[in-house]
Design a protein around this motif. Sequence first.
Motif, PDB file in Angstrom:
ATOM      1  N   LEU A 111     -39.338   6.751  72.693  1.00 44.21           N
ATOM      2  CA  LEU A 111     -39.917   7.721  73.612  1.00 44.21           C
ATOM      3  C   LEU A 111     -41.424   7.551  73.694  1.00 44.21           C
ATOM      4  O   LEU A 111     -42.040   6.959  72.796  1.00 44.21           O
ATOM      5  CB  LEU A 111     -39.552   9.132  73.158  1.00 44.21           C
ATOM      6  N   PRO A 112     -42.043   8.079  74.761  1.00 39.95           N
ATOM      7  CA  PRO A 112     -43.506   7.957  74.889  1.00 39.95           C
ATOM      8  C   PRO A 112     -44.213   8.504  73.654  1.00 39.95           C
ATOM      9  O   PRO A 112     -43.832   9.546  73.114  1.00 39.95           O
ATOM     10  CB  PRO A 112     -43.821   8.800  76.121  1.00 39.95           C
ATOM     11  N   GLU A 113     -45.205   7.779  73.238  1.00 40.32           N
ATOM     12  CA  GLU A 113     -46.050   8.155  72.098  1.00 40.32           C
ATOM     13  C   GLU A 113     -45.284   8.261  70.774  1.00 40.32           C
ATOM     14  O   GLU A 113     -45.749   8.902  69.840  1.00 40.32           O
ATOM     15  CB  GLU A 113     -46.806   9.465  72.382  1.00 40.32           C
ATOM     16  N   SER A 114     -44.108   7.633  70.657  1.00 42.84           N
ATOM     17  CA  SER A 114     -43.390   7.640  69.375  1.00 42.84           C
ATOM     18  C   SER A 114     -43.852   6.501  68.460  1.00 42.84           C
ATOM     19  O   SER A 114     -43.626   6.540  67.258  1.00 42.84           O
ATOM     20  CB  SER A 114     -41.883   7.558  69.595  1.00 42.84           C
ATOM     21  N   ILE A 115     -44.508   5.517  69.034  1.00 42.22           N
ATOM     22  CA  ILE A 115     -45.003   4.394  68.236  1.00 42.22           C
ATOM     23  C   ILE A 115     -46.447   4.714  67.850  1.00 42.22           C
ATOM     24  O   ILE A 115     -47.406   4.261  68.466  1.00 42.22           O
ATOM     25  CB  ILE A 115     -44.884   3.068  69.012  1.00 42.22           C
ATOM     26  N   VAL A 116     -46.565   5.556  66.818  1.00 41.19           N
ATOM     27  CA  VAL A 116     -47.868   6.010  66.322  1.00 41.19           C
ATOM     28  C   VAL A 116     -47.871   5.925  64.793  1.00 41.19           C
ATOM     29  O   VAL A 116     -46.820   5.904  64.158  1.00 41.19           O
ATOM     30  CB  VAL A 116     -48.180   7.462  66.775  1.00 41.19           C
ATOM     31  N   ASP A 117     -49.082   5.897  64.222  1.00 44.10           N
ATOM     32  CA  ASP A 117     -49.239   5.760  62.771  1.00 44.10           C
ATOM     33  C   ASP A 117     -48.426   6.791  61.979  1.00 44.10           C
ATOM     34  O   ASP A 117     -47.884   6.468  60.923  1.00 44.10           O
ATOM     35  CB  ASP A 117     -50.712   5.878  62.373  1.00 44.10           C
ATOM     36  N   ASN A 118     -48.341   8.021  62.469  1.00 41.72           N
ATOM     37  CA  ASN A 118     -47.613   9.075  61.745  1.00 41.72           C
ATOM     38  C   ASN A 118     -46.127   8.761  61.572  1.00 41.72           C
ATOM     39  O   ASN A 118     -45.481   9.293  60.673  1.00 41.72           O
ATOM     40  CB  ASN A 118     -47.750  10.422  62.459  1.00 41.72           C
ATOM     41  N   ASN A 119     -45.572   7.918  62.439  1.00 45.96           N
ATOM     42  CA  ASN A 119     -44.152   7.578  62.379  1.00 45.96           C
ATOM     43  C   ASN A 119     -43.886   6.262  61.650  1.00 45.96           C
ATOM     44  O   ASN A 119     -42.736   5.836  61.561  1.00 45.96           O
ATOM     45  CB  ASN A 119     -43.562   7.506  63.793  1.00 45.96           C
ATOM     46  N   PHE A 120     -44.918   5.609  61.160  1.00 45.94           N
ATOM     47  CA  PHE A 120     -44.751   4.307  60.501  1.00 45.94           C
ATOM     48  C   PHE A 120     -43.972   4.429  59.203  1.00 45.94           C
ATOM     49  O   PHE A 120     -44.142   5.382  58.447  1.00 45.94           O
ATOM     50  CB  PHE A 120     -46.101   3.679  60.177  1.00 45.94           C
ATOM     51  N   ILE A 121     -43.124   3.440  58.977  1.00 49.06           N
ATOM     52  CA  ILE A 121     -42.445   3.246  57.703  1.00 49.06           C
ATOM     53  C   ILE A 121     -42.598   1.766  57.342  1.00 49.06           C
ATOM     54  O   ILE A 121     -43.036   0.968  58.170  1.00 49.06           O
ATOM     55  CB  ILE A 121     -40.943   3.616  57.776  1.00 49.06           C
ATOM     56  N   LYS A 122     -42.229   1.424  56.129  1.00 49.98           N
ATOM     57  CA  LYS A 122     -42.139   0.011  55.774  1.00 49.98           C
ATOM     58  C   LYS A 122     -40.765  -0.445  56.243  1.00 49.98           C
ATOM     59  O   LYS A 122     -39.741   0.017  55.741  1.00 49.98           O
ATOM     60  CB  LYS A 122     -42.305  -0.200  54.275  1.00 49.98           C
ATOM     61  N   LEU A 123     -40.741  -1.323  57.226  1.00 51.20           N
ATOM     62  CA  LEU A 123     -39.487  -1.737  57.841  1.00 51.20           C
ATOM     63  C   LEU A 123     -38.642  -2.551  56.861  1.00 51.20           C
ATOM     64  O   LEU A 123     -39.153  -3.479  56.229  1.00 51.20           O
ATOM     65  CB  LEU A 123     -39.764  -2.561  59.099  1.00 51.20           C
ATOM     66  N   PRO A 124     -37.361  -2.199  56.725  1.00 51.39           N
ATOM     67  CA  PRO A 124     -36.500  -2.963  55.819  1.00 51.39           C
ATOM     68  C   PRO A 124     -36.338  -4.398  56.316  1.00 51.39           C
ATOM     69  O   PRO A 124     -36.393  -4.654  57.512  1.00 51.39           O
ATOM     70  CB  PRO A 124     -35.166  -2.212  55.876  1.00 51.39           C
ATOM     71  N   VAL A 125     -36.159  -5.311  55.422  1.00 51.90           N
ATOM     72  CA  VAL A 125     -35.958  -6.733  55.658  1.00 51.90           C
ATOM     73  C   VAL A 125     -37.239  -7.413  56.160  1.00 51.90           C
ATOM     74  O   VAL A 125     -37.629  -8.450  55.659  1.00 51.90           O
ATOM     75  CB  VAL A 125     -34.779  -7.023  56.619  1.00 51.90           C
ATOM     76  N   ILE A 126     -37.930  -6.800  57.127  1.00 51.71           N
ATOM     77  CA  ILE A 126     -39.148  -7.388  57.692  1.00 51.71           C
ATOM     78  C   ILE A 126     -40.344  -7.176  56.759  1.00 51.71           C
ATOM     79  O   ILE A 126     -41.245  -8.002  56.694  1.00 51.71           O
ATOM     80  CB  ILE A 126     -39.449  -6.777  59.086  1.00 51.71           C
ATOM     81  N   ASN A 127     -40.359  -6.038  56.067  1.00 48.95           N
ATOM     82  CA  ASN A 127     -41.444  -5.668  55.136  1.00 48.95           C
ATOM     83  C   ASN A 127     -42.820  -5.607  55.813  1.00 48.95           C
ATOM     84  O   ASN A 127     -43.798  -6.109  55.270  1.00 48.95           O
ATOM     85  CB  ASN A 127     -41.474  -6.611  53.924  1.00 48.95           C
ATOM     86  N   LYS A 128     -42.847  -4.991  56.985  1.00 49.44           N
ATOM     87  CA  LYS A 128     -44.096  -4.753  57.716  1.00 49.44           C
ATOM     88  C   LYS A 128     -44.112  -3.301  58.151  1.00 49.44           C
ATOM     89  O   LYS A 128     -43.058  -2.666  58.249  1.00 49.44           O
ATOM     90  CB  LYS A 128     -44.175  -5.666  58.945  1.00 49.44           C
ATOM     91  N   PRO A 129     -45.288  -2.758  58.447  1.00 47.99           N
ATOM     92  CA  PRO A 129     -45.322  -1.377  58.955  1.00 47.99           C
ATOM     93  C   PRO A 129     -44.837  -1.331  60.399  1.00 47.99           C
ATOM     94  O   PRO A 129     -45.093  -2.250  61.175  1.00 47.99           O
ATOM     95  CB  PRO A 129     -46.804  -1.002  58.845  1.00 47.99           C
ATOM     96  N   GLY A 130     -44.165  -0.235  60.716  1.00 52.41           N
ATOM     97  CA  GLY A 130     -43.699  -0.080  62.086  1.00 52.41           C
ATOM     98  C   GLY A 130     -42.815   1.133  62.260  1.00 52.41           C
ATOM     99  O   GLY A 130     -42.690   1.962  61.365  1.00 52.41           O
ATOM    100  N   VAL A 131     -42.196   1.207  63.427  1.00 52.71           N
ATOM    101  CA  VAL A 131     -41.308   2.301  63.805  1.00 52.71           C
ATOM    102  C   VAL A 131     -39.933   1.703  64.071  1.00 52.71           C
ATOM    103  O   VAL A 131     -39.829   0.649  64.719  1.00 52.71           O
ATOM    104  CB  VAL A 131     -41.836   3.035  65.044  1.00 52.71           C
ATOM    105  N   MET A 132     -38.893   2.376  63.611  1.00 59.93           N
ATOM    106  CA  MET A 132     -37.539   1.827  63.719  1.00 59.93           C
ATOM    107  C   MET A 132     -36.576   2.877  64.234  1.00 59.93           C
ATOM    108  O   MET A 132     -36.669   4.038  63.880  1.00 59.93           O
ATOM    109  CB  MET A 132     -37.099   1.342  62.337  1.00 59.93           C
ATOM    110  N   ILE A 133     -35.635   2.432  65.058  1.00 58.87           N
ATOM    111  CA  ILE A 133     -34.517   3.267  65.483  1.00 58.87           C
ATOM    112  C   ILE A 133     -33.252   2.627  64.944  1.00 58.87           C
ATOM    113  O   ILE A 133     -32.990   1.450  65.171  1.00 58.87           O
ATOM    114  CB  ILE A 133     -34.428   3.380  67.020  1.00 58.87           C
ATOM    115  N   LEU A 134     -32.479   3.418  64.220  1.00 60.51           N
ATOM    116  CA  LEU A 134     -31.256   2.923  63.595  1.00 60.51           C
ATOM    117  C   LEU A 134     -30.043   3.462  64.324  1.00 60.51           C
ATOM    118  O   LEU A 134     -30.002   4.565  64.759  1.00 60.51           O
ATOM    119  CB  LEU A 134     -31.216   3.366  62.132  1.00 60.51           C
TER     120      LEU A 134
END
Length: 134
Positions: A111-134
């Motif tokens: 959704l708009p503005e969902s890719i923001v620092d407050n929503n960051f996690i350490k992405l599994p397998v990739i091991n980088k910061p980001g936003v994920m939808i499962l």
Amino acid sequence: MIKDLPPNIVKDIAIAVALEGENAESKVWYVYLINLKNQPIENVLITSKGYGEKEGKLVKTSILRHSIPLVEPNSYKLIEPIDEQTFGLNNEYWLSYYIGRDIFDKKFIFLPESIVDNNFIKLPVINKPGVMIL
């Protein structure tokens, strides 16, 4: 008939937007498909598009199509780079894939503005910061 099809539910598959790097001028972002299953997925097809309202006008991006022959278990594949300017839009990824002879599909929408620092996690397998939808 549609009612005769089995309800193939997508589980343990994610779409993620990862921060790859940044400098003084900009940040570099990529979109990934993450297979968290213990089995491979095959014949993966993904369409991506952005849509929404920006500065009072309706905006649509081009529809892009991606094909990935195989995604191994507990691994990931790059889908595409993504521009920060589209983060104010709905960013939609429609995924289809096979496990054996069964087909699965699911729509993932950032959704708009969902890719923001407050929503960051350490992405599994990739091991980088980001936003994920499962």
